[in-house]
Structures are given as C-alpha cells and as structure tokens.
Design an enzyme around this catalytic site. Sequence first.
Site, PDB file in Angstrom:
ATOM      1  CG  ASP A  51      -0.417  -0.074   2.513  1.00  0.00           C
ATOM      2  OD1 ASP A  51       0.817  -0.195   2.622  1.00  0.00           O
ATOM      3  OD2 ASP A  51      -1.180  -0.015   3.509  1.00  0.00           O
ATOM      4  CB  SER A  52       4.590   1.705  -0.182  1.00  0.00           C
ATOM      5  OG  SER A  52       4.814   0.544  -0.961  1.00  0.00           O
ATOM      6  CG  ASP A  90       0.448  -4.055   2.095  1.00  0.00           C
ATOM      7  OD1 ASP A  90       0.475  -4.900   3.014  1.00  0.00           O
ATOM      8  OD2 ASP A  90       1.319  -3.178   1.947  1.00  0.00           O
ATOM      9  CE  LYS A 120       3.219  -6.001   3.708  1.00  0.00           C
ATOM     10  NZ  LYS A 120       2.743  -4.925   4.593  1.00  0.00           N
ATOM     11  CD  GLU A 122       0.494  -1.506   7.960  1.00  0.00           C
ATOM     12  OE1 GLU A 122       0.104  -0.746   8.888  1.00  0.00           O
ATOM     13  OE2 GLU A 122       1.008  -1.075   6.905  1.00  0.00           O
ATOM     14  CD  GLU A 189       7.978  -0.397   7.485  1.00  0.00           C
ATOM     15  OE1 GLU A 189       7.007  -1.095   7.127  1.00  0.00           O
ATOM     16  OE2 GLU A 189       8.199   0.752   7.040  1.00  0.00           O
TER      17      GLU A 189
HETATM   18  O1  KIV Z   1       3.585  -1.139   1.589  1.00  0.00           O
HETATM   19  C1  KIV Z   1       4.761  -1.522   1.589  1.00  0.00           C
HETATM   20  O2  KIV Z   1       5.558  -1.192   0.712  1.00  0.00           O
HETATM   21  C2  KIV Z   1       5.195  -2.370   2.679  1.00  0.00           C
HETATM   22  C3  KIV Z   1       6.662  -2.687   2.765  1.00  0.00           C
HETATM   23  C4  KIV Z   1       7.377  -1.520   3.302  1.00  0.00           C
HETATM   24  C5  KIV Z   1       6.926  -3.909   3.568  1.00  0.00           C
HETATM   25  O3  KIV Z   1       4.406  -2.779   3.487  1.00  0.00           O
END
Ligand code: KIV
Length: 271
Positions: A51-52, A90, A120, A122, A189
């Site tokens: 989600d970056s 994500d 994934k 969090e 992280e």
């Molecule tokens: O969203 C992302 O890029 C991430 C990585 C930093 C692990 O969760």
Amino acid sequence: MSVHTASRRVTTQVIRNMKAAGEKVAMLTAYDFTIARLLDAAGIDILLVGDSVGNVFSGYDTTLPVTVEQMIYHAQAVVRGTERALVIVDMPFLSFQINPEDALKNAGKIMKESGAGAVKLEGGEFVVPAIKKITEAGIPVMGHLGLTPQSIHQFGTYKVRAKEKAEADKLIIDAKALETAGCFAVVLEKVPAELAKKVTASISIPTIGIGAGTDCDGQVLVSYDMLGLFNDFHPRFVRRYAELGEQVDSAIKSYVKDVKDKNFPSKEESY
Ligand code: KIV
C-alpha cells in the site's frame, strides 16, 4: 542451491522451506506490469503490491487513503507481469480492522480479482481473529509488525519502533500470536537488529526485514527507493542500487533539447 529450482511460481510453502534451508528470501514492492516483469525476470522471490503505492505512485502523504479497488488494479498488473515470483497484496487501511467477516470478504475479493498468491496485513494480537478467518478460508497471510505505516497517526513519527523493553516484549508476543494464527511469514519494519534476531529465532515462520538488520530470514525494500526513483525520504536502511531518477532527468533534458533544436526525429526515425 535454491529451494525453488522449478520454473513454476514460488509458493508460500517454498518461502517457509527457505527458512528451514537457511536460504534468504529476496522481496521487493511492485505496482505495475513493466517493473514487475523486470523484477521477476531478474529472479526476485516475492513481489509485494504494497500500500506504499499510495506514497510512491499516487503521491499521498500516508498509505491511509488507498482502497481495496486500487490495490486490485495494481495487483492485476503485477500478476500479469510475473511468471515466477509469489505476488502478495497489502490489505489497505480499514479493509481488515472492522471485523473478521469484512476482512475475509476483502481478502477474498483481492484474491479472486487479482490472481495474487497471498495477502499481507498490519498488526499484532488485535488482528488475530481476522487472520484466523482469512487463513481458515485457504488464503495465505503475511503479517507486518514494528513500524506499521497504517498506524502513523498513532505513532506520530516514522522513527524506529520497539527500542523500549515494553514495546519489544509486546512485539515478540505479537509475532508468536501471528504464527499461531496461521501467518506463513511476517514483515518486521524498522526495529532494532537485536530484536529482529530474537524474533527470527523464536518463531518457525520466516521474518522479512525492512530496516531490521541482517538476521531476518529475508529482506524487503520499496523498489522505487532502492532504484533511486523516489527521493522524498532517505531512511538509512535503504541501499540505493541505482540512481534511475538521475538517469530519467538527464534523458528527459536531452529529449526536450532535441525536440526544441529540431534534432528529433531524424530521417531514419521518420516514415
Ligand atoms: O507497503 C509496503 O511497501 C510495505 C513494505 C514496506 C513492507 O508494506
């Protein structure tokens, strides 16, 4: 010799086996077809549609505005660009925190519509019911602890997490809870290297570090950072393997000059 020798796609089982065999996992983020194809052909084990994307693709200050639909759009492009890498997507902010039923609905939508191999999400003990619900439905889940960007407003800073004993102890409890809930791996992280080493030794699933030292079972970076395309932050854990931003700048300046000077296109470049 690699655990994954076949030309078939890497699976979550292969990633687990890599820890058992002592082979490090190489993971990067990807958000589009062209970059995904390059990273896949170069031998990356996992591509994370992170989600970056909200930061480096959409230009938001945080990852919070990213939606399930946006994640699916980017994940579809990444899946189309890969033959070998495991693609993980994500789950964006509020797509899994409200209740486990919602979490499964969103994880299922992501898997059905993107063709990815895992999701994934969090968080620690708080997200265990959601992880159980998703994994029981047959969807592999990667956890994410330490500096979890979806909680940035609670943290108030992007500084390293779990330096204090209480937070470090809680992180170990969370990592064990994620393993018990059924996660196949967990991202750590921006936590102290010693803590990441301890977590890695205390769980049987692979840890993938980002700013978490060398003892994790694998490493992940944001591809735009390590390729030198994104300059807004320079965290010390990012090793820049290329300066593509500088190359783009110089290429575009040459193009603009050639167009203005009537040096492009040439006769050979015309019909
Ligand atoms: O969203 C992302 O890029 C991430 C990585 C930093 C692990 O969760």
